[in-house]
Write a protein that holds these residues in place. Structure first.
Motif, PDB file in Angstrom:
ATOM      1  N   GLU A 153      -6.082   1.056   5.810  1.00 32.59           N
ATOM      2  CA  GLU A 153      -4.780   1.591   5.408  1.00 32.59           C
ATOM      3  C   GLU A 153      -4.868   2.197   4.003  1.00 32.59           C
ATOM      4  O   GLU A 153      -4.238   3.222   3.723  1.00 32.59           O
ATOM      5  CB  GLU A 153      -3.731   0.485   5.445  1.00 32.59           C
ATOM      6  CG  GLU A 153      -2.311   0.974   5.587  1.00 32.59           C
ATOM      7  CD  GLU A 153      -2.030   1.614   6.940  1.00 32.59           C
ATOM      8  OE1 GLU A 153      -1.126   2.465   7.000  1.00 32.59           O
ATOM      9  OE2 GLU A 153      -2.705   1.253   7.940  1.00 32.59           O
ATOM     10  N   VAL A 154      -5.641   1.560   3.126  1.00 30.83           N
ATOM     11  CA  VAL A 154      -5.841   2.104   1.774  1.00 30.83           C
ATOM     12  C   VAL A 154      -6.557   3.455   1.866  1.00 30.83           C
ATOM     13  O   VAL A 154      -6.180   4.428   1.201  1.00 30.83           O
ATOM     14  CB  VAL A 154      -6.665   1.115   0.907  1.00 30.83           C
ATOM     15  CG1 VAL A 154      -7.049   1.782  -0.419  1.00 30.83           C
ATOM     16  CG2 VAL A 154      -5.871  -0.151   0.644  1.00 30.83           C
ATOM     17  N   VAL A 155      -7.594   3.527   2.716  1.00 26.92           N
ATOM     18  CA  VAL A 155      -8.357   4.776   2.870  1.00 26.92           C
ATOM     19  C   VAL A 155      -7.443   5.896   3.373  1.00 26.92           C
ATOM     20  O   VAL A 155      -7.574   7.057   2.945  1.00 26.92           O
ATOM     21  CB  VAL A 155      -9.539   4.586   3.849  1.00 26.92           C
ATOM     22  CG1 VAL A 155     -10.334   5.881   3.976  1.00 26.92           C
ATOM     23  CG2 VAL A 155     -10.447   3.462   3.383  1.00 26.92           C
ATOM     24  N   ASN A 156      -6.520   5.580   4.235  1.00 26.79           N
ATOM     25  CA  ASN A 156      -5.653   6.592   4.855  1.00 26.79           C
ATOM     26  C   ASN A 156      -4.458   6.971   3.989  1.00 26.79           C
ATOM     27  O   ASN A 156      -3.724   7.894   4.315  1.00 26.79           O
ATOM     28  CB  ASN A 156      -5.139   6.090   6.214  1.00 26.79           C
ATOM     29  CG  ASN A 156      -6.111   6.417   7.322  1.00 26.79           C
ATOM     30  OD1 ASN A 156      -6.997   7.242   7.155  1.00 26.79           O
ATOM     31  ND2 ASN A 156      -5.967   5.765   8.454  1.00 26.79           N
ATOM     32  N   SER A 157      -4.239   6.229   2.905  1.00 29.06           N
ATOM     33  CA  SER A 157      -3.084   6.507   2.042  1.00 29.06           C
ATOM     34  C   SER A 157      -3.406   7.637   1.061  1.00 29.06           C
ATOM     35  O   SER A 157      -4.508   7.731   0.530  1.00 29.06           O
ATOM     36  CB  SER A 157      -2.699   5.240   1.279  1.00 29.06           C
ATOM     37  OG  SER A 157      -1.708   5.533   0.305  1.00 29.06           O
ATOM     38  N   ASN A 158      -2.419   8.463   0.789  1.00 32.55           N
ATOM     39  CA  ASN A 158      -2.580   9.553  -0.180  1.00 32.55           C
ATOM     40  C   ASN A 158      -2.268   9.106  -1.600  1.00 32.55           C
ATOM     41  O   ASN A 158      -2.313   9.919  -2.538  1.00 32.55           O
ATOM     42  CB  ASN A 158      -1.672  10.730   0.188  1.00 32.55           C
ATOM     43  CG  ASN A 158      -2.106  11.394   1.484  1.00 32.55           C
ATOM     44  OD1 ASN A 158      -3.307  11.523   1.742  1.00 32.55           O
ATOM     45  ND2 ASN A 158      -1.143  11.806   2.292  1.00 32.55           N
ATOM     46  N   LEU A 159      -1.938   7.810  -1.763  1.00 33.61           N
ATOM     47  CA  LEU A 159      -1.563   7.307  -3.086  1.00 33.61           C
ATOM     48  C   LEU A 159      -2.753   6.786  -3.878  1.00 33.61           C
ATOM     49  O   LEU A 159      -2.602   6.345  -5.018  1.00 33.61           O
ATOM     50  CB  LEU A 159      -0.523   6.190  -2.935  1.00 33.61           C
ATOM     51  CG  LEU A 159       0.812   6.596  -2.300  1.00 33.61           C
ATOM     52  CD1 LEU A 159       1.716   5.387  -2.131  1.00 33.61           C
ATOM     53  CD2 LEU A 159       1.510   7.649  -3.161  1.00 33.61           C
ATOM     54  N   TYR A 160      -3.940   6.821  -3.278  1.00 28.88           N
ATOM     55  CA  TYR A 160      -5.129   6.281  -3.958  1.00 28.88           C
ATOM     56  C   TYR A 160      -6.150   7.396  -4.176  1.00 28.88           C
ATOM     57  O   TYR A 160      -6.315   8.280  -3.315  1.00 28.88           O
ATOM     58  CB  TYR A 160      -5.748   5.159  -3.118  1.00 28.88           C
ATOM     59  CG  TYR A 160      -4.842   3.951  -2.987  1.00 28.88           C
ATOM     60  CD1 TYR A 160      -4.890   2.919  -3.922  1.00 28.88           C
ATOM     61  CD2 TYR A 160      -3.922   3.863  -1.940  1.00 28.88           C
ATOM     62  CE1 TYR A 160      -4.048   1.822  -3.815  1.00 28.88           C
ATOM     63  CE2 TYR A 160      -3.074   2.779  -1.825  1.00 28.88           C
ATOM     64  CZ  TYR A 160      -3.130   1.755  -2.762  1.00 28.88           C
ATOM     65  OH  TYR A 160      -2.298   0.674  -2.658  1.00 28.88           O
ATOM     66  N   PRO A 161      -6.867   7.360  -5.308  1.00 30.84           N
ATOM     67  CA  PRO A 161      -7.878   8.390  -5.597  1.00 30.84           C
ATOM     68  C   PRO A 161      -9.099   8.242  -4.688  1.00 30.84           C
ATOM     69  O   PRO A 161      -9.301   7.200  -4.060  1.00 30.84           O
ATOM     70  CB  PRO A 161      -8.250   8.131  -7.061  1.00 30.84           C
ATOM     71  CG  PRO A 161      -7.912   6.689  -7.303  1.00 30.84           C
ATOM     72  CD  PRO A 161      -6.714   6.406  -6.431  1.00 30.84           C
ATOM     73  N   ALA A 162      -9.923   9.267  -4.649  1.00 34.41           N
ATOM     74  CA  ALA A 162     -11.058   9.305  -3.725  1.00 34.41           C
ATOM     75  C   ALA A 162     -12.035   8.166  -3.947  1.00 34.41           C
ATOM     76  O   ALA A 162     -12.575   7.605  -2.987  1.00 34.41           O
ATOM     77  CB  ALA A 162     -11.773  10.659  -3.869  1.00 34.41           C
ATOM     78  N   ASP A 163     -12.281   7.795  -5.226  1.00 35.77           N
ATOM     79  CA  ASP A 163     -13.252   6.739  -5.482  1.00 35.77           C
ATOM     80  C   ASP A 163     -12.770   5.387  -4.961  1.00 35.77           C
ATOM     81  O   ASP A 163     -13.555   4.577  -4.446  1.00 35.77           O
ATOM     82  CB  ASP A 163     -13.580   6.649  -6.974  1.00 35.77           C
ATOM     83  CG  ASP A 163     -12.349   6.371  -7.821  1.00 35.77           C
ATOM     84  OD1 ASP A 163     -11.242   6.799  -7.425  1.00 35.77           O
ATOM     85  OD2 ASP A 163     -12.483   5.726  -8.888  1.00 35.77           O
ATOM     86  N   VAL A 164     -11.462   5.140  -5.051  1.00 34.81           N
ATOM     87  CA  VAL A 164     -10.883   3.887  -4.525  1.00 34.81           C
ATOM     88  C   VAL A 164     -10.950   3.874  -2.999  1.00 34.81           C
ATOM     89  O   VAL A 164     -11.270   2.855  -2.378  1.00 34.81           O
ATOM     90  CB  VAL A 164      -9.424   3.706  -5.003  1.00 34.81           C
ATOM     91  CG1 VAL A 164      -8.780   2.503  -4.322  1.00 34.81           C
ATOM     92  CG2 VAL A 164      -9.378   3.542  -6.515  1.00 34.81           C
ATOM     93  N   ILE A 186       0.846  -1.207   0.000  1.00 34.77           N
ATOM     94  CA  ILE A 186       0.000   0.000   0.000  1.00 34.77           C
ATOM     95  C   ILE A 186       0.877   1.250   0.000  1.00 34.77           C
ATOM     96  O   ILE A 186       0.559   2.241  -0.653  1.00 34.77           O
ATOM     97  CB  ILE A 186      -0.959  -0.029   1.206  1.00 34.77           C
ATOM     98  CG1 ILE A 186      -2.019  -1.114   1.014  1.00 34.77           C
ATOM     99  CG2 ILE A 186      -1.630   1.332   1.411  1.00 34.77           C
ATOM    100  CD1 ILE A 186      -2.833  -1.434   2.253  1.00 34.77           C
ATOM    101  N   LYS A 187       2.003   1.185   0.712  1.00 35.97           N
ATOM    102  CA  LYS A 187       2.935   2.320   0.721  1.00 35.97           C
ATOM    103  C   LYS A 187       3.506   2.586  -0.674  1.00 35.97           C
ATOM    104  O   LYS A 187       3.964   3.690  -0.969  1.00 35.97           O
ATOM    105  CB  LYS A 187       4.081   2.059   1.705  1.00 35.97           C
ATOM    106  CG  LYS A 187       3.662   2.046   3.158  1.00 35.97           C
ATOM    107  CD  LYS A 187       4.836   1.673   4.050  1.00 35.97           C
ATOM    108  CE  LYS A 187       4.395   1.543   5.507  1.00 35.97           C
ATOM    109  NZ  LYS A 187       5.504   1.082   6.377  1.00 35.97           N
TER     110      LYS A 187
END
Length: 588
Positions: A370-381, A330-331
């Motif tokens: 962890e995915v929700v808290n990551s800045n590497l994923y777009p809002a829809d994801v 995820i990182k």
């Protein structure tokens, strides 16, 4: 029993008592035989009532023969034969012959009836010790016992024979007989105390056969008995050594190939430690190492994971390691569909009630958050990931699964905040929440330090500096120095005023640092003070004198942390090499 031995007529009450005892003892659970000394008591009652002897067991049976192996009966028959031997009514050849015939006839259930191996073997050694036969005859009988495929323990036979008659032991047991026990010692997987006991037992066995080997085993027993890895909750390999290796990886203080070589070596040590300890805490060792490696080399970490699964078996493998791998991915911004594909590897275990265990849902829940808290994923994801995390909680509530998130306060708080963000009801029941952590204490520490640091800087007398150390050591003042520069100021000021750092050394000694780094809130930062006192030429000698006597269990890793602060690469390398060798000394 004594009346029977002395041929005194037994009363009816004696016989009734013996009969009742025999029936009671026969119903004893096999696991409790040794606790209640059941074999000897059962054999004594059998002797009183003239039951369970070889004559009874080996007589011809009419019709369908009963061939079920009866351990208590066999022990009782040997017990009676031993008494007859002492009365000169039997000889050893007769007894061993009867014993072998019993084993060859009563073959059903022998595999599940091995609770009296040790007892039977020791009793046979007493029979040998009280024989009047020539040693050559006894030697042949010993060989017969070893090839009889019986529920017989050669080691316990040897041990009891040595205690009974060391000279007879030397005549009957040779180096070839003992070699198997030496080989077992080299592959030992039982607890360490048993290992040390076996060293001294072998030293005894070799005392009349090979004095040099006997001395070697005495030395081995003493060394391994004094200097060895702890049996329970010893963290020196499973945590400290791995953390020390982590310093080398983090700072790239060795070439990649050497770091991999070190890691493979430490991995083998962690596996060995799980074998020679009770597994409490130490089971985490291989997982801790792989979690360290995955931060720097995912492919290498996956290779180690495969070895761990092969070593443990899939059913014993902790699925938390899958989560650790996914967190690292995820990182790196690995797509959610790839993350979910690997999540299919989670194993669903069940408790004794047939309900799924909480960890299956916890691990998936943590990954989605962890995915929700990551800045590497777009809002829809992120929206999809949150909904799937929410779904895990719903399933847990529907199935009434116990202990969900009982050890993960961090994720409870994240979930609560996200429920507000996504306008969803926080469905984790209030009684399951444990909001014990408060940022007030941290804020209070920062506030008190704002007035405490100037207090150190402005200190001008010994009394001033003594007050500072008193406040540092008293929890009620909330004086916690978390900054390297603040500790450097403290060490410099202490030496300027006192012309020594005795107050600092006494603080370390009081909190058992570097032996422990968790005695107080300040303990985890003491390595900053240690770094300052080691770097300062005026305080180095006093520091090293203290460390030479009080380093203790956590000495290697905490001193390495101090040298890391000072960026002393060579000293960190040397300390790790010594630490690794020391751990090999403890474990191998």
């Amino acid at each position: 029993m004594f009346k029977k031995l002395l041929s005194i007529k037994l009363k009816k009450t004696d016989l009734t008592f013996a009969e009742e005892e025999l029936n009671r003892l026969k119903d004893t659970r096999a696991y409790d035989y040794d606790i209640f000394d059941t074999p000897v008591n059962y054999a004594a009652m059998s002797f009183v009532l003239d039951r369970n002897d070889f004559e009874y067991f080996l007589r011809k049976q009419e019709g369908h023969p009963f061939r079920y192996y009866f351990e208590l009966g066999l022990y009782s028959a040997l017990y009676r034969s031993y008494i007859e031997l002492l009365k000169n009514n039997k000889n050893v050849e007769n007894i061993i012959g009867d014993y072998i015939r019993y084993l060859n006839y009563y073959t059903e259930g022998t595999y599940n009836s091995r609770f009296l191996n040790k007892n039977i073997s020791c009793l046979i050694s007493f029979i040998f010790s009280n024989s009047k036969l020539d040693s050559a005859v006894l030697f042949n009988l010993k060989r017969l016992l070893l090839i009889s495929n019986s529920n017989f323990s050669p080691f316990h036979f040897c041990m009891q024979l040595f205690f009974n008659d060391a000279d007879l032991f030397s005549n009957l047991i040779n180096d070839n007989d003992l070699r198997v026990y030496v080989d077992e010692l080299n592959k030992w997987k039982d607890n360490y105390q048993s290992y040390v006991d076996r060293c001294f037992q072998l030293a005894s066995f070799y005392s009349n056969l090979n004095a040099s080997k006997s001395i070697d085993f005495i030395i081995k027993g003493i060394n391994d008995g004094i200097l060895r890895h702890g049996w329970r909750k010893d963290s020196i390999v499973s945590y400290d050594l791995i953390n020390a290796l982590g310093l080398l990886w983090k700072n790239s203080w060795e070439a990649k190939d050497k770091l991999i070589k070190y890691s493979k070596d430490v991995f083998k040590l962690t596996l060995k430690v799980t074998e020679i300890t009770d597994g409490s805490e130490t089971w985490r060792g291989p997982y801790n190492l792989i979690e360290l490696i995955m931060k720097y080399d995912l492919d290498f970490a996956y290779r180690l994971e495969k070895k761990l699964i092969k070593y443990l078996d899939w059913q014993k493998y902790s699925i938390s390691l899958i989560t650790s791998f996914l967190m690292e991915k995820i990182k790196l911004g690995v797509p959610l569909n790839e993350i979910e594909e690997e999540m299919t590897n989670y194993r669903k275990d069940y408790n004794f009630k047939g309900k799924p265990k909480a960890d299956y849902y916890e691990e998936k829940f943590k990954v989605y958050l962890e995915v929700v808290n990551s800045n590497l994923y777009p809002a829809d994801v992120k929206q999809i990931a949150f909904e799937k995390a929410y779904e895990q909680v719903e399933i847990v509530l529907q199935q009434k699964i116990d202990y969900f998130l009982s050890d993960y306060e961090k994720y409870r708080k994240i979930f609560t905040d996200l429920c507000i963000q996504y306008k969803k009801t926080d469905i984790i029941p209030i009684h399951q929440k444990n909001d014990t952590y408060s940022f007030d204490s941290e804020k209070k520490i920062q506030e008190t330090n704002l007035e405490f640091i100037p207090k150190i800087t402005d200190a001008s007398s010994k009394k001033d500096i003594e007050i500072i150390y008193k406040e540092l050591s008293d929890y009620n003042y909330h004086r916690i120095l978390t900054n390297n520069n603040h500790w450097k100021i403290l060490i410099t000021k202490t030496y300027e005023i006192c012309e020594n750092i005795t107050l600092f050394i006494e603080l370390l000694k009081k909190d058992s640092f570097p032996h422990y780094d968790n005695m107080t809130s300040n303990s985890q930062y003491y390595h900053y003070g240690l770094a300052a006192s080691l770097k300062n030429v005026n305080t180095r000698k006093e520091t090293i004198t203290y460390l030479s006597e009080y380093s203790g269990h956590g000495g290697f890793i905490n001193i390495m942390k101090a040298y890391e602060v000072n960026k002393d690469i060579e000293m960190c390398r040397k300390l790790f090499e010594r630490f690794l060798k020391f751990c090999h000394l403890l474990v191998d």
